[in-house]
Design an enzyme around this catalytic site. Sequence first.
Site, mmCIF file in Angstrom:
data_model
loop_
_atom_site.group_PDB
_atom_site.id
_atom_site.type_symbol
_atom_site.label_atom_id
_atom_site.label_comp_id
_atom_site.label_asym_id
_atom_site.label_seq_id
_atom_site.Cartn_x
_atom_site.Cartn_y
_atom_site.Cartn_z
ATOM 1 N N SER A 185 0.806 -1.218 0.000
ATOM 2 C CA SER A 185 0.000 0.000 0.000
ATOM 3 C C SER A 185 0.838 1.266 0.000
ATOM 4 O O SER A 185 0.376 2.302 -0.468
ATOM 5 C CB SER A 185 -0.964 0.003 1.184
ATOM 6 O OG SER A 185 -0.275 -0.185 2.395
ATOM 7 N N HIS A 213 -5.432 -3.307 -2.751
ATOM 8 C CA HIS A 213 -5.067 -2.394 -3.842
ATOM 9 C C HIS A 213 -4.991 -3.085 -5.198
ATOM 10 O O HIS A 213 -4.583 -2.466 -6.178
ATOM 11 C CB HIS A 213 -3.743 -1.699 -3.509
ATOM 12 C CG HIS A 213 -3.814 -0.905 -2.247
ATOM 13 N ND1 HIS A 213 -4.344 0.358 -2.195
ATOM 14 C CD2 HIS A 213 -3.472 -1.224 -0.972
ATOM 15 C CE1 HIS A 213 -4.309 0.790 -0.945
ATOM 16 N NE2 HIS A 213 -3.782 -0.151 -0.187
ATOM 17 N N LYS A 244 -12.079 0.825 -2.018
ATOM 18 C CA LYS A 244 -11.003 1.438 -2.800
ATOM 19 C C LYS A 244 -11.421 1.454 -4.266
ATOM 20 O O LYS A 244 -12.306 2.216 -4.639
ATOM 21 C CB LYS A 244 -9.694 0.722 -2.494
ATOM 22 C CG LYS A 244 -9.273 1.059 -1.060
ATOM 23 C CD LYS A 244 -8.095 0.350 -0.507
ATOM 24 C CE LYS A 244 -7.831 0.886 0.909
ATOM 25 N NZ LYS A 244 -6.977 0.051 1.705
HETATM 26 C C1 LIG Z 1 -7.064 -0.105 3.195
HETATM 27 C C2 LIG Z 1 -6.423 -1.399 3.517
HETATM 28 C C3 LIG Z 1 -7.008 -2.299 4.404
HETATM 29 C C4 LIG Z 1 -8.222 -1.950 5.211
HETATM 30 O O1 LIG Z 1 -9.354 -1.925 4.426
HETATM 31 P P1 LIG Z 1 -10.586 -0.999 4.888
HETATM 32 O O2 LIG Z 1 -11.740 -1.528 4.139
HETATM 33 O O3 LIG Z 1 -10.198 0.391 4.523
HETATM 34 O O4 LIG Z 1 -10.719 -1.175 6.377
HETATM 35 C C5 LIG Z 1 -6.427 -3.531 4.575
HETATM 36 N N1 LIG Z 1 -5.302 -3.862 3.916
HETATM 37 C C6 LIG Z 1 -4.689 -2.998 3.084
HETATM 38 C C7 LIG Z 1 -3.446 -3.427 2.383
HETATM 39 C C8 LIG Z 1 -5.226 -1.744 2.868
HETATM 40 O O5 LIG Z 1 -4.607 -0.884 2.069
#
Ligand SMILES: *Cc1c(COP(=O)(O)O)cnc(C)c1O
Length: 394
Positions: A185, A213, A244
């Site tokens: 990330s 991602h 996302k």
């Molecule tokens: C954003 C993210 C999460 C958490 O997901 P949410 O739905 O925002 O709680 C978990 N793992 C990674 C790698 C992320 O980037």
Amino acid sequence: MAEAIDPLDEIHAGLAELDAAGLRRRRRVVTTPCSPDTRLADREQPVTAFCSNDYLGLAAEPALAEAVHRGTERWGVGSGASHLVSGHYAAHEALEARLAAFTGMEDALYFCTGYMANIGVMPALVGRGDAIFADRVNHASLVDGALLSRAELIRYPHCDLAALAARLAASDAPRKLIVTDSVFSMDGDIAPLAELLALAEAHQAWLLVDDAHGFGVLGPQGRGALAHFGLTSPRLILMGTLGKAVGVSGAFVAGQHDVIEWLISKSRSYIFTTGSPPLLADALLTAVDLIEQGDARRAHLAALIARLKNGLRLARWQLLPSDTPIQPVVIGDNHETLAVSRALDAEGLWVPAIRPPTVPKGAARLRITLSAAHSFEQVDRLVETLNRLEATQA
Ligand SMILES: *Cc1c(COP(=O)(O)O)cnc(C)c1O
């Protein structure tokens, strides 16, 4: 006896220390929908944002807003209870079937957030006496999931397969779980998932892939990182997020039917929370359709990524090698990174400064994220401004 500490004094002092180290976190108030064209409460002029994880530009997509509207008419708002009591609706069930089919897995389970999915899955799979093997730069939610599980957390250097293999071979834990981000990330690079799966199979370990991602962006029709590499295995457990690239909110875990059944009975962050509003599950069905039909969005996104990479001419700062929409520029020093982020802001460009502990000490960076909603002109302006700032900033 140790002297008692006034806890409030300690917090005042702690905040001052964060300020001095350039580590105080602040939130900016956005007054427009998620889009590259953003207005902020603290700023007169609009900015072009390069911050969100809305990689396909779906967060403010009218077709999704309409789906939410229809969902609200059908379902009202709240779910009223946890899934195991009375909060599991036909919309949730349909979404899970759709996600399983879309990812090529036997079954899927819909969680309220990705954070909750990760902290719910890991303790359901391993416990005290077991071992979790984790990439050193994995997302914080995977670290927290490991801590909650009480299994031994064994971290390996970033994407270092030889180091992982040695740690697996040296472990006599009865249950082993390898866990990795698919797309890291804060770095944007992609984990060597085929090789990780081979190690998992050789050591009878689970491989949990956090595709936060990758889902929607990677693979044919955006089916995610496992589809990108063409991987299937009973050892695989996929976690994908829905807030996302998918543009809504929530997450899912997919895998073998019995693994999902096990999670329904054992995953505490699934069991002990109110089900998310069924209208969201309904809207997510439309969002998955848009992901599946999103080749044009993904092609534009890929062209934007190439444009940025070809345009940046950095000498002191380092653009990390990444083919994904996450394009980090490592500056190093916390204060300098903040100063550059502020200089960009003064020019109407919003790029967040990411500092420790989110990234390692001395590796503070600008985290540029691109979205299919960006135009070439917007990316060109970012490129030109960064090139100029690097050349002129002391
Ligand atoms: C954003 C993210 C999460 C958490 O997901 P949410 O739905 O925002 O709680 C978990 N793992 C990674 C790698 C992320 O980037």
